[in-house]
Design an enzyme around this catalytic site. Structure first.
Site: not given
Ligand code: D41
Length: 674
Positions: A114, A116, A118, A225, A314, A408, A411, A426, A432
C-alpha cells in the site's frame, strides 16, 4: 572515548531540540525532514559506539512527540508499532529473505502493498459500533486524546455499518489531500495568515487544534490500515480480507493498495507507485509491504517496536540542503540571460544535482538567493530540480547578493532588461558567440535542418575555432577543415559532410523553424509556410504588410513584430541568400493565400468610409488574400475611395485604375464572405 564524541553528541542534541521546537511547537520547520533524520542517525550511531553517552533526555530515547498537556493522555492497550525503513532493492530482498527463513517457507511470500501516506497515525475505538475515542500515536504507548477533533473528520464514520464487533480499534493515517492543502494555503495566504510547509504538517497541525471547530474547517481525510484491540470478532486469514471487512463497516481504506507476490511483485509495485506518485491526490513518501497472511504475521512477531512482517520502502528524499557556490549567467539563443546556481553537489530525488536554474533576475530577487547561502533543493519525480528557498538562518556574514551583469558574460555587449519584462538580454545578437553557437545548434537540430551528428560539442568547436560564424558557413565546410578538429576521424568527418549535404533538401516549415526567429516554434513555422506557400511571399508580407502576417492562425502582433524585425535585418536576408546559393532548397507548398479569392490583387484605400474604419476594410481585404498598399501605382488593381479622397483618387483616374465606392466594396466583400 574522545572528548570530541561527547561534544558532538551534545551539539547534535541541542540542534535536534531546536528543530523539534520549530517543528512541533512553532509548526514551522527550518530544514527538510531528511536533514533532520540525518542528525538523528548521526546521534544514534554515536550513542551506539559510546553507550555511556546515552542520557535519558537524549532525543533518541523518545520516539515521537510526547503528549501535550493540553490533550488528555490515552494509553494504547495494544502498542502502536513503528515501521522499519528500507531504501534499496537489497533492503527489500533482505527483508523478504529474513521472513522466509524465520517461517521456514520456500516462498514466494504474498504481500499486501500500500502507499505510505504522509500524514499522522491515529487510532480509533468503536464500541458496539459507535466511535468512542480517538488518539494520536504519540510515542507508540501513550498518545493524545483527539476524539473531539477526529469526530469532525468526515471520512471517519461515527457509527459502523452492519453488524459491528463489541470492540473494534482501527488504526490508520489522517492526512490532508493535496488539493485541499493547496486551497488551504492559498486562502491562508490571502488572509495574511501562516501557511503549512507540507501536507503532513497541515494534517498534524489541524488535528492538534484545541478548538475542534478549527479542525472541522480543515479538509482532512483518513485511510485505515490495521487494527488494535478487537473483541467479538474472528480475524480473517489475510490482511487483504481484513481491509475488505473494514470497508464493509464503512471505514475508508486506500484504493491504491494491492496484493503482490515476492520481492519481484513488491519492486514492481514500488516502481509503479513511483510513476503514479505525481498524479495521486495525496502525498506519499514510499510504500509499505505487509506479509498478507495474518498467521505468518503472528509467527514473525516484532523486534524493538517494529513488526518483522512489515517494511516501509521509502522513495529517495525529494528535498535536500546544500550550499550555493556561485551564480553564473548563461546566454541563450535569443540572448536571454539565465541565472544558474552552481551548487555543492547534493543527492536528491535519486540523482546528484550540482546546478539549478533560477529562471530570471526577478526570481533571484524574490527568493533572495546569495552566494554562500544554504538552500533547499527539491527534485520530485522526473521534474527539473528547483531551488525551493533559502535558509536565511544559516546565511553567512559574507554572503554576497547577486547582481544583474551590465555586460554580457560572453561577448561583453550591453545587457538590457526592458521595464516590466522579467528577462534580461544580451544586445550582441549574432556577434555574440553564445547566441551564435545556440543559433547554429538550433539550426542543425532534429526538428529543424536535422543535421545528424552535429551536436553541442561539435558546434562549440566549430564556433570557437572560427570555422562557422553563421549557419550558412556549415555548407562551405571542407573535409580538411574538419580533420583539424579534436576527435574527428576521416570517417566521421565524411559522415558529417554527408549529413550536411542531405540537409540541403528540406521543407519550408523546417527552414523557417531553423532560422530561430523569436516566438516562431514548429507549429507557427508550419502555419506560416502553409499560409504563404513560399519564402519570398512571407518575407515581403513580414516586411511590408504585417497585417497580412497576422491573418495566419495564432500569429498575433508580437510574432508579426518579431518576423518583421528578423527579415528587416540585412544580415538575415544575406543568410537566406547564402543558404540558397549553397543549394538549400524546398518544395513550395500549395499556398492557402494563393487560393483565396482576391489573391494577387492589390488595393489602395483612400478617403473616409462611412460604415467601417480603414483598418476594418484593410483586414477584410487581407482576409480574402488581397494586398493593401499605401500608394497608387501601375501595379494597383483597385482603388477604394471614400468621402474626401484626394490625390490618390486623382492618380487612379490618371492611370485608368478602376475605382470602387463603399457600396461596391461591400458587394465585393459580401460576395466572398462565408
Ligand atoms: O500509510 C502509512 N503511513 C502507513 C503507516 C501504512 N500504510 N501502514 C502502516 N502500518 C503500520 C504497522 C504495520 C505497524 C501496523 C503504518 C504504520 N504502521 C505507522 N504509521 C506511523 C507509525 C507506524
Amino acid at each position: 572515548m574522545s572528548a570530541g564524541a561527547r561534544e558532538r553528541a551534545a551539539a547534535l542534541r541541542a540542534e535536534i531540540a531546536r528543530h523539534d521546537y520549530r517543528y512541533y511547537v512553532l509548526d514551522d520547520p527550518e530544514i527538510p525532514d531528511a536533514e533532520y533524520d540525518k542528525l538523528m542517525q548521526e546521534l544514534r550511531a554515536l550513542e551506539a559506539a559510546h553507550p555511556e553517552l546515552i542520557s535519558p533526555d537524549s532525543p533518541t530515547q523518545r520516539v515521537a512527540g510526547a503528549p501535550s498537556a493540553a490533550f488528555g493522555e490515552v494509553v494504547h492497550e495494544v502498542p502502536m508499532l513503528s515501521l522499519d525503513n528500507g531504501f534499496t532493492q537489497e533492503d527489500v530482498a533482505a527483508f523478504d529473505r529474513r521472513a522466509l527463513e524465520r517461517l521456514g517457507e520456500p516462498g514466494p511470500l504474498e504481500y499486501w502493498a500500500e502507499p505510505k501516506l504522509d500524514g499522522l497515525a491515529v487510532t480509533a475505538i468503536y464500541r458496539d459500533g459507535a466511535l468512542e475515542r480517538a488518539a494520536t500515536r504519540g510515542d507508540g504507548f501513550k498518545g493524545e486524546d483527539v476524539t473531539a477533533n477526529v469526530r469532525t473528520v468526515r471520512s471517519f464514520p461515527l457509527r459502523l455499518r452492519g453488524k459491528a464487533p463489541a470492540v473494534l480499534e482501527v488504526r490508520g493515517e489522517v492526512f490532508m489531500p493535496l488539493a485541499g492543502f493547496e486551497r488551504f494555503n492559498r486562502e491562508a495566504e490571502a488572509r495574511g495568515e501562516k501557511t503549512f510547509v507540507n501536507p503532513r504538517n497541515a494534517a498534524a497541525g489541524s488535528l492538534r487544534q484545541l478548538d475542534p471547530r478549527v479542525t472541522a474547517s480543515r479538509p482532512l481525510q483518513m485511510y485505515c490500515y490495521g487494527l488494535g484491540t478487537v473483541r467479538g470478532w474472528h480475524l480473517p486469514a489475510r490482511q487483504s480480507e481484513l481491509l475488505e471487512a473494514l470497508k464493509e463497516w464503512g471505514l475508508p481504506v486506500c484504493p491504491h493498495s494491492a496484493r503482490v507476490r515476492g520481492v519481484e511483485g513488491c519492486l514492481h509495485y514500488f516502481h509503479d507507485m513511483g510513476q503514479r506518485r505525481a498524479r495521486l491526490p495525496y502525498q506519499i513518501d514510499g510504500v509499505v509491504y505487509k506479509v498478507d497472511r495474518l498467521a505468518y504475521q503472528e509467527r514473525l512477531g516484532f523486534v524493538s517496536r517494529a513488526p518483522r512482517w512489515a517494511l516501509a520502502h521509502k522513495f529517495p528524499a525529494e528535498e535536500a540542503m546544500t550550499e550555493v557556490r556561485a551564480v553564473q549567467w548563461q546566454v541563450g539563443r535569443t540572448g536571454a540571460l539565465t541565472p544558474v546556481a552552481r551548487l555543492e553537489p547534493v543527492f536528491v530525488g535519486g540523482v546528484t544535482v550540482s546546478n539549478v536554474t533560477l529562471h530570471n533576475f526577478d526570481e533571484v530577487q524574490r527568493k533572495d538567493v546569495r552566494v554562500g547561502d544554504t538552500v533547499v533543493i527539491r527534485r520530485a519525480g522526473d521534474v527539473i530540480p528547483e531551488l525551493v528557498r533559502v535558509i536565511t538562518e544559516r546565511r553567512p556574514a559574507h554572503a554576497a547578493p547577486v547582481a544583474l551583469p551590465k555586460r554580457c558574460p560572453v561577448c561583453h555587449s550591453q545587457v538590457l532588461k526592458a521595464e516590466g519584462e522579467a528577462v534580461a538580454r544580451c544586445t550582441g545578437g549574432f556577434s555574440c558567440p553564445a547566441q551564435r553557437q545556440e543559433a547554429i545548434r538550433h539550426f542543425a537540430s532534429r526538428l529543424a535542418m536535422d543535421i545528424e551528428g552535429l551536436g553541442e560539442k561539435l558546434v562549440a568547436q566549430l564556433v570557437e575555432g572560427g570555422l562557422v560564424r553563421s549557419p550558412a558557413d556549415l555548407y562551405t565546410l571542407s573535409a580538411e577543415q574538419l580533420q583539424g578538429l579534436e576527435r574527428m576521424g576521416e570517417k566521421s568527418g565524411a559522415n558529417l559532410l554527408e549529413a550536411i549535404e542531405r540537409s540541403k533538401r528540406t521543407t519550408l516549415p523546417r527552414l523557417l523553424y531553423a532560422l530561430g526567429i523569436r516566438e516562431v516554434g514548429e507549429a507557427t513555422a508550419l502555419a506560416l509556410a502553409r499560409h504563404f506557400g513560399d519564402l519570398d511571399a512571407l518575407i515581403e508580407a513580414a516586411r511590408e504588410h504585417p497585417e497580412q502576417v497576422e491573418q495566419v492562425a495564432d500569429v498575433g502582433p508580437v510574432v508579426a513584430a518579431h518576423l518583421h524585425a528578423f527579415f528587416a535585418a540585412p544580415a538575415h536576408r544575406e543568410l537566406i541568400e547564402r543558404l540558397r546559393a549553397a543549394g538549400v532548397s524546398w518544395e513550395p507548398l500549395p499556398s492557402r493565400a494563393a487560393a483565396l479569392p482576391l489573391a494577387g490583387q492589390t488595393f489602395v484605400l483612400t478617403g473616409t468610409l462611412a460604415g467601417m474604419t480603414r483598418h476594418e476594410a484593410q483586414e477584410a481585404l487581407s482576409a480574402l488574400g488581397a494586398k493593401v498598399a499605401g500608394s497608387v501605382s501601375k501595379k494597383t488593381h483597385y482603388v477604394v475611395a471614400g468621402e474626401a479622397s484626394g490625390s490618390k483618387l486623382e492618380k487612379a483616374r490618371e492611370l485608368g485604375i478602376p475605382v470602387l465606392d463603399e457600396a461596391a466594396l461591400r458587394r465585393l466583400l459580401g460576395r466572398h464572405s462565408p
